[in-house]
Motif scaffolding. Structure first.
Motif, PDB file in Angstrom:
ATOM      1  N   CYS A   1      21.026 -21.210 -55.432  1.00 39.16           N
ATOM      2  CA  CYS A   1      20.140 -22.321 -54.409  1.00 39.16           C
ATOM      3  C   CYS A   1      20.973 -22.642 -53.487  1.00 39.16           C
ATOM      4  O   CYS A   1      22.327 -23.264 -53.759  1.00 39.16           O
ATOM      5  CB  CYS A   1      19.630 -23.170 -55.378  1.00 39.16           C
ATOM      6  SG  CYS A   1      18.127 -24.103 -54.938  1.00 39.16           S
ATOM      7  N   LEU A   2      20.542 -22.638 -52.213  1.00 44.68           N
ATOM      8  CA  LEU A   2      21.627 -22.818 -51.211  1.00 44.68           C
ATOM      9  C   LEU A   2      21.046 -23.944 -50.386  1.00 44.68           C
ATOM     10  O   LEU A   2      19.837 -23.854 -49.976  1.00 44.68           O
ATOM     11  CB  LEU A   2      21.763 -21.641 -50.305  1.00 44.68           C
ATOM     12  CG  LEU A   2      22.605 -20.241 -50.957  1.00 44.68           C
ATOM     13  CD1 LEU A   2      22.713 -19.424 -49.841  1.00 44.68           C
ATOM     14  CD2 LEU A   2      23.790 -20.739 -51.871  1.00 44.68           C
ATOM     15  N   TYR A   3      21.832 -24.851 -49.667  1.00 45.72           N
ATOM     16  CA  TYR A   3      21.300 -25.827 -48.741  1.00 45.72           C
ATOM     17  C   TYR A   3      22.512 -26.019 -47.438  1.00 45.72           C
ATOM     18  O   TYR A   3      23.581 -25.731 -47.671  1.00 45.72           O
ATOM     19  CB  TYR A   3      21.367 -26.902 -49.574  1.00 45.72           C
ATOM     20  CG  TYR A   3      20.833 -28.134 -48.799  1.00 45.72           C
ATOM     21  CD1 TYR A   3      19.357 -28.423 -48.325  1.00 45.72           C
ATOM     22  CD2 TYR A   3      21.567 -29.216 -48.368  1.00 45.72           C
ATOM     23  CE1 TYR A   3      18.761 -29.342 -47.878  1.00 45.72           C
ATOM     24  CE2 TYR A   3      21.024 -30.492 -47.791  1.00 45.72           C
ATOM     25  CZ  TYR A   3      19.520 -30.412 -47.226  1.00 45.72           C
ATOM     26  OH  TYR A   3      18.947 -31.638 -46.506  1.00 45.72           O
ATOM     27  N   PRO A   4      21.691 -25.958 -46.292  1.00 44.04           N
ATOM     28  CA  PRO A   4      22.654 -25.692 -45.154  1.00 44.04           C
ATOM     29  C   PRO A   4      23.457 -26.728 -44.680  1.00 44.04           C
ATOM     30  O   PRO A   4      24.413 -26.530 -44.131  1.00 44.04           O
ATOM     31  CB  PRO A   4      21.734 -25.303 -43.951  1.00 44.04           C
ATOM     32  CG  PRO A   4      20.545 -25.768 -44.260  1.00 44.04           C
ATOM     33  CD  PRO A   4      20.263 -25.918 -45.854  1.00 44.04           C
ATOM     34  N   TYR A   5      23.153 -28.017 -45.292  1.00 48.02           N
ATOM     35  CA  TYR A   5      23.767 -29.125 -44.828  1.00 48.02           C
ATOM     36  C   TYR A   5      24.852 -29.628 -45.836  1.00 48.02           C
ATOM     37  O   TYR A   5      25.204 -31.033 -45.697  1.00 48.02           O
ATOM     38  CB  TYR A   5      22.806 -30.178 -44.513  1.00 48.02           C
ATOM     39  CG  TYR A   5      21.731 -29.848 -43.413  1.00 48.02           C
ATOM     40  CD1 TYR A   5      22.150 -29.348 -42.211  1.00 48.02           C
ATOM     41  CD2 TYR A   5      20.447 -29.678 -43.934  1.00 48.02           C
ATOM     42  CE1 TYR A   5      21.322 -28.911 -41.254  1.00 48.02           C
ATOM     43  CE2 TYR A   5      19.493 -29.431 -43.166  1.00 48.02           C
ATOM     44  CZ  TYR A   5      19.958 -28.877 -41.903  1.00 48.02           C
ATOM     45  OH  TYR A   5      19.003 -28.564 -40.861  1.00 48.02           O
ATOM     46  N   THR A   6      25.289 -28.740 -46.827  1.00 51.49           N
ATOM     47  CA  THR A   6      26.362 -29.450 -47.647  1.00 51.49           C
ATOM     48  C   THR A   6      27.658 -28.275 -47.509  1.00 51.49           C
ATOM     49  O   THR A   6      27.327 -27.266 -47.118  1.00 51.49           O
ATOM     50  CB  THR A   6      25.886 -29.284 -49.327  1.00 51.49           C
ATOM     51  OG1 THR A   6      25.169 -28.419 -49.567  1.00 51.49           O
ATOM     52  CG2 THR A   6      24.817 -30.421 -49.227  1.00 51.49           C
TER      53      THR A   6
ATOM     54  N   ILE B   1      17.062 -22.852 -49.742  1.00 51.02           N
ATOM     55  CA  ILE B   1      16.917 -21.419 -49.947  1.00 51.02           C
ATOM     56  C   ILE B   1      17.252 -20.918 -50.990  1.00 51.02           C
ATOM     57  O   ILE B   1      18.135 -21.445 -51.617  1.00 51.02           O
ATOM     58  CB  ILE B   1      17.071 -20.461 -48.661  1.00 51.02           C
ATOM     59  CG1 ILE B   1      18.519 -20.495 -48.782  1.00 51.02           C
ATOM     60  CG2 ILE B   1      16.520 -21.236 -47.273  1.00 51.02           C
ATOM     61  CD1 ILE B   1      19.181 -19.484 -47.407  1.00 51.02           C
ATOM     62  N   LEU B   2      16.392 -19.800 -51.525  1.00 51.87           N
ATOM     63  CA  LEU B   2      17.179 -18.917 -52.668  1.00 51.87           C
ATOM     64  C   LEU B   2      17.774 -17.713 -52.386  1.00 51.87           C
ATOM     65  O   LEU B   2      17.383 -17.080 -51.405  1.00 51.87           O
ATOM     66  CB  LEU B   2      15.781 -18.636 -53.739  1.00 51.87           C
ATOM     67  CG  LEU B   2      16.085 -18.105 -54.901  1.00 51.87           C
ATOM     68  CD1 LEU B   2      16.545 -18.894 -55.985  1.00 51.87           C
ATOM     69  CD2 LEU B   2      14.894 -17.057 -55.372  1.00 51.87           C
ATOM     70  N   GLU B   3      19.080 -17.628 -52.806  1.00 52.65           N
ATOM     71  CA  GLU B   3      19.718 -16.395 -52.494  1.00 52.65           C
ATOM     72  C   GLU B   3      19.609 -15.426 -53.363  1.00 52.65           C
ATOM     73  O   GLU B   3      19.933 -15.562 -54.704  1.00 52.65           O
ATOM     74  CB  GLU B   3      21.221 -16.776 -52.407  1.00 52.65           C
ATOM     75  CG  GLU B   3      22.054 -15.397 -51.980  1.00 52.65           C
ATOM     76  CD  GLU B   3      23.628 -15.744 -52.035  1.00 52.65           C
ATOM     77  OE1 GLU B   3      24.203 -15.658 -50.886  1.00 52.65           O
ATOM     78  OE2 GLU B   3      23.881 -16.032 -52.991  1.00 52.65           O
ATOM     79  N   SER B   4      18.958 -14.248 -53.056  1.00 52.83           N
ATOM     80  CA  SER B   4      18.268 -13.263 -54.007  1.00 52.83           C
ATOM     81  C   SER B   4      18.512 -11.878 -53.555  1.00 52.83           C
ATOM     82  O   SER B   4      18.634 -11.946 -52.324  1.00 52.83           O
ATOM     83  CB  SER B   4      17.157 -13.553 -54.611  1.00 52.83           C
ATOM     84  OG  SER B   4      16.125 -13.405 -53.519  1.00 52.83           O
ATOM     85  N   PRO B   5      18.543 -10.838 -54.432  1.00 54.30           N
ATOM     86  CA  PRO B   5      18.630  -9.508 -53.735  1.00 54.30           C
ATOM     87  C   PRO B   5      17.630  -9.115 -52.716  1.00 54.30           C
ATOM     88  O   PRO B   5      16.603  -9.328 -53.034  1.00 54.30           O
ATOM     89  CB  PRO B   5      18.822  -8.736 -55.042  1.00 54.30           C
ATOM     90  CG  PRO B   5      18.944  -9.589 -56.200  1.00 54.30           C
ATOM     91  CD  PRO B   5      18.517 -10.797 -56.052  1.00 54.30           C
ATOM     92  N   VAL B   6      18.051  -8.296 -51.635  1.00 52.30           N
ATOM     93  CA  VAL B   6      17.092  -7.549 -50.954  1.00 52.30           C
ATOM     94  C   VAL B   6      16.356  -6.545 -51.481  1.00 52.30           C
ATOM     95  O   VAL B   6      15.092  -6.341 -51.382  1.00 52.30           O
ATOM     96  CB  VAL B   6      17.804  -7.282 -49.469  1.00 52.30           C
ATOM     97  CG1 VAL B   6      16.832  -6.651 -48.836  1.00 52.30           C
ATOM     98  CG2 VAL B   6      18.429  -8.443 -48.808  1.00 52.30           C
TER      99      VAL B   6
END
Length: 327
Positions: free
Chosen positions: A218-223, A200-205
Protein backbone atom coordinates in the motif's frame (compact mmCIF):
# COMPACT_ATOMS: atom_id res chain seq x y z
CA UNK A 1 -44.74 5.90 -41.48
CA UNK A 2 -41.35 4.18 -41.13
CA UNK A 3 -41.33 0.59 -39.90
CA UNK A 4 -38.24 1.32 -37.78
CA UNK A 5 -37.99 3.71 -34.87
CA UNK A 6 -35.50 4.31 -32.07
CA UNK A 7 -36.96 4.55 -28.58
CA UNK A 8 -36.21 7.72 -26.69
CA UNK A 9 -37.24 6.16 -23.38
CA UNK A 10 -36.22 2.48 -23.40
CA UNK A 11 -32.58 2.15 -22.36
CA UNK A 12 -30.45 -0.91 -23.14
CA UNK A 13 -27.82 -1.69 -20.50
CA UNK A 14 -24.92 -4.08 -21.16
CA UNK A 15 -22.97 -5.88 -18.42
CA UNK A 16 -20.36 -8.66 -18.33
CA UNK A 17 -20.26 -11.82 -16.19
CA UNK A 18 -18.17 -13.01 -14.45
CA UNK A 19 -15.57 -10.37 -15.43
CA UNK A 20 -14.02 -8.39 -18.29
CA UNK A 21 -10.51 -9.78 -17.79
CA UNK A 22 -10.08 -13.23 -19.33
CA UNK A 23 -7.48 -15.81 -20.23
CA UNK A 24 -7.83 -17.80 -23.44
CA UNK A 25 -10.41 -20.54 -22.94
CA UNK A 26 -12.37 -18.78 -20.18
CA UNK A 27 -16.18 -18.52 -20.52
CA UNK A 28 -17.88 -15.13 -20.48
CA UNK A 29 -21.44 -13.83 -20.89
CA UNK A 30 -22.58 -10.46 -22.22
CA UNK A 31 -25.90 -9.58 -20.56
CA UNK A 32 -28.25 -7.11 -22.25
CA UNK A 33 -31.19 -5.73 -20.29
CA UNK A 34 -33.74 -2.99 -20.89
CA UNK A 35 -33.93 -0.63 -17.95
CA UNK A 36 -37.38 -0.70 -16.38
CA UNK A 37 -38.77 -3.32 -18.79
CA UNK A 38 -38.12 -7.06 -18.95
CA UNK A 39 -40.57 -8.75 -21.36
CA UNK A 40 -40.97 -9.18 -25.09
CA UNK A 41 -37.53 -7.92 -26.15
CA UNK A 42 -35.22 -9.46 -28.74
CA UNK A 43 -31.56 -8.58 -28.36
CA UNK A 44 -28.63 -8.07 -30.74
CA UNK A 45 -24.94 -7.62 -29.97
CA UNK A 46 -22.32 -5.65 -31.88
CA UNK A 47 -18.58 -5.14 -31.84
CA UNK A 48 -18.21 -1.46 -31.09
CA UNK A 49 -15.47 -0.51 -33.58
CA UNK A 50 -17.77 -0.11 -36.60
CA UNK A 51 -20.91 -1.42 -34.89
CA UNK A 52 -20.72 -4.69 -36.80
CA UNK A 53 -23.50 -7.12 -35.91
CA UNK A 54 -22.09 -10.33 -34.46
CA UNK A 55 -22.99 -13.13 -36.86
CA UNK A 56 -24.46 -15.38 -34.17
CA UNK A 57 -26.04 -12.65 -32.05
CA UNK A 58 -29.68 -13.63 -32.53
CA UNK A 59 -30.46 -15.16 -29.16
CA UNK A 60 -34.18 -14.37 -28.87
CA UNK A 61 -35.50 -12.87 -25.66
CA UNK A 62 -32.89 -14.39 -23.35
CA UNK A 63 -30.68 -11.32 -23.23
CA UNK A 64 -27.46 -13.35 -22.88
CA UNK A 65 -24.67 -13.62 -25.44
CA UNK A 66 -22.48 -16.53 -24.30
CA UNK A 67 -18.86 -17.10 -25.30
CA UNK A 68 -18.04 -20.59 -24.06
CA UNK A 69 -14.30 -20.33 -24.78
CA UNK A 70 -12.77 -16.87 -25.16
CA UNK A 71 -10.14 -16.40 -27.87
CA UNK A 72 -7.71 -13.54 -28.50
CA UNK A 73 -9.93 -12.14 -31.23
CA UNK A 74 -12.72 -11.60 -28.69
CA UNK A 75 -10.73 -8.69 -27.27
CA UNK A 76 -12.62 -5.48 -28.01
CA UNK A 77 -15.57 -3.26 -27.17
CA UNK A 78 -19.18 -4.44 -27.36
CA UNK A 79 -22.65 -2.88 -27.34
CA UNK A 80 -26.18 -4.26 -27.59
CA UNK A 81 -29.65 -3.17 -28.67
CA UNK A 82 -33.14 -4.46 -27.95
CA UNK A 83 -36.28 -4.37 -30.05
CA UNK A 84 -39.88 -5.58 -29.87
CA UNK A 85 -43.26 -5.23 -31.55
CA UNK A 86 -44.42 -4.71 -35.10
CA UNK A 87 -43.39 -2.31 -36.43
CA UNK A 88 -40.06 -2.76 -34.64
CA UNK A 89 -39.50 -0.51 -31.63
CA UNK A 90 -35.74 -0.40 -31.07
CA UNK A 91 -33.52 1.05 -28.34
CA UNK A 92 -30.41 3.08 -28.99
CA UNK A 93 -27.03 1.37 -28.58
CA UNK A 94 -26.22 0.44 -25.01
CA UNK A 95 -23.20 1.49 -22.99
CA UNK A 96 -19.89 0.07 -24.18
CA UNK A 97 -18.36 -2.91 -22.40
CA UNK A 98 -14.81 -4.15 -23.07
CA UNK A 99 -13.52 -7.72 -23.08
CA UNK A 100 -9.79 -8.22 -22.61
CA UNK A 101 -8.40 -11.66 -23.44
CA UNK A 102 -4.78 -12.55 -22.66
CA UNK A 103 -3.03 -15.48 -24.34
CA UNK A 104 -1.19 -18.18 -22.40
CA UNK A 105 2.01 -17.43 -24.36
CA UNK A 106 1.51 -14.09 -26.17
CA UNK A 107 4.12 -13.15 -28.83
CA UNK A 108 4.70 -9.80 -27.12
CA UNK A 109 4.69 -8.45 -23.56
CA UNK A 110 3.59 -4.98 -22.51
CA UNK A 111 6.23 -3.89 -19.99
CA UNK A 112 5.18 -1.13 -17.60
CA UNK A 113 7.66 1.08 -15.72
CA UNK A 114 7.21 1.51 -12.77
CA UNK A 115 6.14 -2.13 -12.77
CA UNK A 116 2.64 -1.90 -11.29
CA UNK A 117 -0.92 -1.39 -12.51
CA UNK A 118 -1.75 1.57 -10.26
CA UNK A 119 0.19 4.83 -10.49
CA UNK A 120 0.39 8.15 -8.69
CA UNK A 121 -0.85 11.38 -10.23
CA UNK A 122 1.68 13.59 -12.10
CA UNK A 123 4.42 10.96 -12.55
CA UNK A 124 6.16 9.54 -15.62
CA UNK A 125 5.13 6.08 -16.87
CA UNK A 126 6.50 4.15 -19.85
CA UNK A 127 4.83 1.27 -21.70
CA UNK A 128 6.96 -0.89 -23.99
CA UNK A 129 5.92 -3.69 -26.33
CA UNK A 130 8.73 -6.23 -26.18
CA UNK A 131 9.06 -9.37 -28.28
CA UNK A 132 11.89 -11.85 -28.81
CA UNK A 133 13.24 -10.00 -31.85
CA UNK A 134 13.13 -6.52 -30.24
CA UNK A 135 11.00 -5.38 -33.16
CA UNK A 136 9.70 -1.82 -33.59
CA UNK A 137 6.60 -3.02 -35.44
CA UNK A 138 4.35 -2.66 -32.38
CA UNK A 139 2.26 0.33 -31.42
CA UNK A 140 0.68 1.03 -28.04
CA UNK A 141 -3.07 1.61 -28.07
CA UNK A 142 -5.44 2.50 -25.26
CA UNK A 143 -9.09 2.77 -24.35
CA UNK A 144 -10.13 5.17 -21.58
CA UNK A 145 -13.51 6.53 -20.54
CA UNK A 146 -12.24 10.07 -21.07
CA UNK A 147 -10.31 9.82 -24.35
CA UNK A 148 -11.94 6.76 -25.94
CA UNK A 149 -9.87 4.62 -28.34
CA UNK A 150 -6.46 6.11 -29.17
CA UNK A 151 -2.94 5.48 -30.42
CA UNK A 152 -0.23 6.68 -28.06
CA UNK A 153 1.60 8.32 -30.99
CA UNK A 154 -1.34 10.58 -31.91
CA UNK A 155 -2.63 11.28 -28.39
CA UNK A 156 -2.36 14.51 -26.41
CA UNK A 157 -1.14 12.65 -23.32
CA UNK A 158 1.73 10.53 -24.66
CA UNK A 159 4.45 10.08 -27.26
CA UNK A 160 5.78 6.92 -28.91
CA UNK A 161 9.35 6.15 -29.93
CA UNK A 162 9.84 2.75 -31.55
CA UNK A 163 7.62 0.37 -29.59
CA UNK A 164 7.71 2.44 -26.38
CA UNK A 165 5.00 4.86 -25.29
CA UNK A 166 5.82 7.46 -22.66
CA UNK A 167 3.31 9.35 -20.52
CA UNK A 168 5.35 12.22 -19.13
CA UNK A 169 2.83 13.33 -16.51
CA UNK A 170 -0.03 11.03 -15.56
CA UNK A 171 -3.52 12.28 -14.76
CA UNK A 172 -6.63 10.32 -13.62
CA UNK A 173 -8.10 10.44 -17.15
CA UNK A 174 -5.23 8.16 -18.25
CA UNK A 175 -6.99 5.36 -16.35
CA UNK A 176 -7.91 2.65 -18.84
CA UNK A 177 -6.67 -0.35 -20.79
CA UNK A 178 -3.44 -0.37 -22.80
CA UNK A 179 -2.23 -3.03 -25.23
CA UNK A 180 0.14 -3.81 -28.09
CA UNK A 181 -1.07 -3.83 -31.69
CA UNK A 182 0.62 -5.09 -34.84
CA UNK A 183 0.69 -3.21 -38.15
CA UNK A 184 -2.04 -5.56 -39.38
CA UNK A 185 -4.30 -4.67 -36.44
CA UNK A 186 -3.86 -7.74 -34.18
CA UNK A 187 -4.15 -6.91 -30.46
CA UNK A 188 -2.10 -8.52 -27.69
CA UNK A 189 -1.46 -8.34 -23.97
CA UNK A 190 -4.01 -5.86 -22.58
CA UNK A 191 -3.12 -4.31 -19.22
CA UNK A 192 -5.37 -2.22 -17.00
CA UNK A 193 -3.75 0.96 -15.67
CA UNK A 194 -5.22 3.15 -12.94
CA UNK A 195 -4.02 6.67 -12.08
CA UNK A 196 -5.15 7.75 -8.64
CA UNK A 197 -4.68 10.81 -6.43
CA UNK A 198 -3.86 9.32 -3.04
CA UNK A 199 -3.37 5.73 -1.86
CA UNK A 200 -2.51 3.11 -4.49
CA UNK A 201 -1.96 -0.65 -4.43
CA UNK A 202 1.37 -1.97 -5.71
CA UNK A 203 0.59 -5.29 -7.40
CA UNK A 204 1.99 -7.34 -10.32
CA UNK A 205 1.28 -6.20 -13.88
CA UNK A 206 1.36 -9.73 -15.30
CA UNK A 207 -0.33 -12.95 -14.11
CA UNK A 208 1.29 -14.68 -11.14
CA UNK A 209 2.26 -18.34 -11.65
CA UNK A 210 0.86 -20.96 -9.28
CA UNK A 211 3.45 -21.84 -6.62
CA UNK A 212 5.20 -18.45 -6.83
CA UNK A 213 5.20 -15.73 -4.17
CA UNK A 214 2.81 -12.78 -4.39
CA UNK A 215 3.70 -9.49 -2.68
CA UNK A 216 1.47 -6.41 -2.63
CA UNK A 217 2.00 -3.10 -0.86
CA UNK A 218 0.00 0.00 0.00
CA UNK A 219 1.67 3.22 -1.18
CA UNK A 220 1.07 6.92 -0.53
CA UNK A 221 2.88 9.69 -2.47
CA UNK A 222 3.20 12.18 0.35
CA UNK A 223 5.14 10.11 2.90
CA UNK A 224 8.74 8.90 2.93
CA UNK A 225 9.06 6.02 2.51
CA UNK A 226 5.73 5.70 0.63
CA UNK A 227 4.83 2.32 2.20
CA UNK A 228 1.80 2.49 4.51
CA UNK A 229 0.83 0.13 7.32
CA UNK A 230 -2.62 -0.80 6.08
CA UNK A 231 -5.36 -3.43 5.83
CA UNK A 232 -5.54 -5.60 2.70
CA UNK A 233 -8.73 -6.92 1.12
CA UNK A 234 -9.60 -9.51 -1.53
CA UNK A 235 -13.03 -9.42 -3.17
CA UNK A 236 -14.28 -7.20 -0.33
CA UNK A 237 -13.08 -9.43 2.53
CA UNK A 238 -10.27 -8.50 4.94
CA UNK A 239 -7.35 -10.94 4.55
CA UNK A 240 -4.49 -9.17 6.38
CA UNK A 241 -4.49 -6.15 8.67
CA UNK A 242 -1.98 -3.56 9.81
CA UNK A 243 1.00 -4.64 7.73
CA UNK A 244 3.33 -2.77 5.35
CA UNK A 245 3.17 -5.57 2.78
CA UNK A 246 1.00 -8.59 2.21
CA UNK A 247 2.86 -11.74 1.21
CA UNK A 248 1.33 -14.98 -0.06
CA UNK A 249 4.20 -17.45 -0.18
CA UNK A 250 2.59 -20.11 -2.40
CA UNK A 251 0.01 -18.77 -4.81
CA UNK A 252 -2.89 -20.93 -6.02
CA UNK A 253 -5.78 -20.32 -8.40
CA UNK A 254 -7.99 -19.49 -5.39
CA UNK A 255 -5.93 -16.34 -4.81
CA UNK A 256 -7.15 -14.82 -8.08
CA UNK A 257 -9.43 -11.83 -7.54
CA UNK A 258 -9.78 -8.09 -6.88
CA UNK A 259 -7.43 -6.64 -4.26
CA UNK A 260 -7.23 -3.27 -2.56
CA UNK A 261 -5.78 -1.73 0.60
CA UNK A 262 -7.16 0.70 3.16
CA UNK A 263 -5.50 3.09 5.60
CA UNK A 264 -7.48 4.55 8.49
CA UNK A 265 -6.35 8.13 7.76
CA UNK A 266 -5.10 8.19 4.16
CA UNK A 267 -8.05 6.36 2.60
CA UNK A 268 -8.22 3.32 0.35
CA UNK A 269 -6.75 2.38 -3.01
CA UNK A 270 -8.68 1.49 -6.16
CA UNK A 271 -9.20 -2.24 -6.83
CA UNK A 272 -6.81 -4.24 -9.02
CA UNK A 273 -7.42 -7.64 -10.56
CA UNK A 274 -4.64 -10.16 -9.85
CA UNK A 275 -4.62 -13.10 -12.25
CA UNK A 276 -3.11 -16.53 -11.51
CA UNK A 277 -2.00 -18.95 -14.24
CA UNK A 278 -1.00 -22.62 -14.16
CA UNK A 279 2.32 -23.92 -12.87
CA UNK A 280 5.44 -23.47 -15.01
CA UNK A 281 5.89 -27.22 -15.33
CA UNK A 282 2.33 -27.55 -16.65
CA UNK A 283 2.86 -24.75 -19.14
CA UNK A 284 6.12 -26.39 -20.26
CA UNK A 285 4.42 -29.76 -20.69
CA UNK A 286 1.60 -28.21 -22.71
CA UNK A 287 4.10 -26.39 -24.91
CA UNK A 288 6.11 -29.58 -25.46
CA UNK A 289 2.97 -31.57 -26.20
CA UNK A 290 1.80 -29.03 -28.75
CA UNK A 291 5.22 -29.18 -30.43
CA UNK A 292 5.10 -32.97 -30.53
CA UNK A 293 1.59 -32.95 -31.97
CA UNK A 294 2.70 -30.54 -34.67
CA UNK A 295 5.23 -33.07 -36.00
CA UNK A 296 3.18 -36.10 -34.99
CA UNK A 297 2.58 -37.45 -38.54
CA UNK A 298 6.30 -37.50 -39.28
CA UNK A 299 7.12 -38.96 -35.88
CA UNK A 300 4.55 -41.71 -36.31
CA UNK A 301 5.87 -42.69 -39.76
CA UNK A 302 9.43 -42.79 -38.40
CA UNK A 303 8.46 -45.03 -35.47
CA UNK A 304 6.58 -47.45 -37.79
CA UNK A 305 9.53 -47.67 -40.18
CA UNK A 306 11.98 -48.34 -37.33
CA UNK A 307 9.64 -51.01 -35.91
CA UNK A 308 9.35 -52.73 -39.31
CA UNK A 309 13.09 -52.56 -39.85
CA UNK A 310 13.80 -54.13 -36.46
CA UNK A 311 11.21 -56.83 -37.12
CA UNK A 312 12.76 -57.71 -40.52
CA UNK A 313 16.20 -57.93 -38.95
CA UNK A 314 14.82 -60.20 -36.25
CA UNK A 315 13.29 -62.55 -38.81
CA UNK A 316 16.49 -62.69 -40.86
CA UNK A 317 18.57 -63.36 -37.73
CA UNK A 318 16.21 -66.17 -36.69
CA UNK A 319 16.36 -67.74 -40.15
CA UNK A 320 20.16 -67.62 -40.17
CA UNK A 321 20.34 -69.28 -36.73
CA UNK A 322 17.95 -72.04 -37.90
CA UNK A 323 20.00 -72.83 -41.01
CA UNK A 324 23.22 -72.88 -39.01
CA UNK A 325 21.73 -75.38 -36.56
CA UNK A 326 20.54 -77.68 -39.36
CA UNK A 327 23.94 -77.59 -40.95
Amino acid sequence: MSDFSVSDTALAVLSVSPQKWLTEGDPVTLICEVYGSSTGWTFSWYSSGQYALLSDSSRGAGGNYIVSSAALNHTGLYVCTAERGQPAYKTAFSNKQPLWVTGVSPPVSLIISPSRTQHFNLVSVSLSCEDQSNSDRWRVRSYTDHWGLEDCSSSVWGSQTGSTCKISSTIPSNTGVYWCQTESGENYHPVNITVHIGVILESPVHPVTEGDTLTVRCLYPYTSPPNLRADFYKDGSLIQNQTTEMIISTVSKSHEGFYYCKHSERGESPKSWISVRGEKSQISVLHTLSSVLAVCPYLLVTVVLIFKCCRMRGKRSGLFEKKTTEF
